[in-house]
Write a protein that holds these residues in place. Sequence first.
Motif, mmCIF file in Angstrom:
data_model
loop_
_atom_site.group_PDB
_atom_site.id
_atom_site.type_symbol
_atom_site.label_atom_id
_atom_site.label_comp_id
_atom_site.label_asym_id
_atom_site.label_seq_id
_atom_site.Cartn_x
_atom_site.Cartn_y
_atom_site.Cartn_z
ATOM 1 N N ILE A 128 62.530 65.228 40.847
ATOM 2 C CA ILE A 128 63.834 64.799 40.346
ATOM 3 C C ILE A 128 63.608 63.780 39.227
ATOM 4 N N SER A 129 64.100 64.093 38.052
ATOM 5 C CA SER A 129 63.934 63.207 36.897
ATOM 6 C C SER A 129 64.926 62.054 36.960
ATOM 7 N N PHE A 130 64.533 60.906 36.357
ATOM 8 C CA PHE A 130 65.466 59.798 36.202
ATOM 9 C C PHE A 130 65.373 59.262 34.774
ATOM 10 N N PHE A 131 66.407 58.554 34.330
ATOM 11 C CA PHE A 131 66.423 58.027 32.971
ATOM 12 C C PHE A 131 67.395 56.852 32.883
ATOM 13 N N ASN A 132 67.286 56.094 31.771
ATOM 14 C CA ASN A 132 68.134 54.916 31.519
ATOM 15 C C ASN A 132 68.056 53.898 32.655
#
Length: 234
Positions: A85-89
Amino acid sequence: MVITIVISIISLLISGLSSTVALLSFASNKSKLIFFGDDDPVPEAIIESEITADRINEKGKTEQFPFPNGILYCIQVFNPSPQDISFFNMQYIIDGEIPKNVWSKKTIEWFSDNAKVIMHDPIHGSGEIYIPDTSFGVFKAHSFTPLYLFVSTDGSPYPKQLRFQFNYAVRSFPYFGKNHHYKSFVKDLDITNTEKEMQLKTEAMKQLTQPMQRSQKPNQTPPYSKKRRRRNKK
């Protein structure tokens, strides 16, 4: 007639069982994250040099880069699903408007690309902590990730409000539209006492280091002591 009814009932049971298996399979494979530590939104005040990035130089000696004064918030992220699961910001929002990225290994890359981040506790000793590689990345499938999320408070007025947040790639109902392709983790942190805690830590550190500094002063014979004058007379 009876046989037809029995066959119909068996068909319904098989259909229902198939639907149940499909739903269970969907639920078990659904992307999700579980957060630990998010129920206690009280971060820790950090004073300068309480956290350091340590590297070994060419001579085999340890060099340190001290983190500045700041605030540290810790969470643990569990990804029980079978896919990454990708995450960002991943960032802090100060006083409702000023965004600041969390400190990551990218922040200290100029110092070293493989430094260990160490938290120093004069009572309990020192230990390695894990800051994110960058403000974006991936939670691996079936992984448990502890995160130490640091933001500096130097160079600006001490914050009155502090929010930590990031987005992660799990779709949300109704699943249509750009904003429903990810969810957000948002936590308003209680920093009521962190500034005072920072001041107390600073004073305590001064008291601890003063005796140490005095004990490290070399005992030198003054150049014109009685002992030296007696030698000169001989």
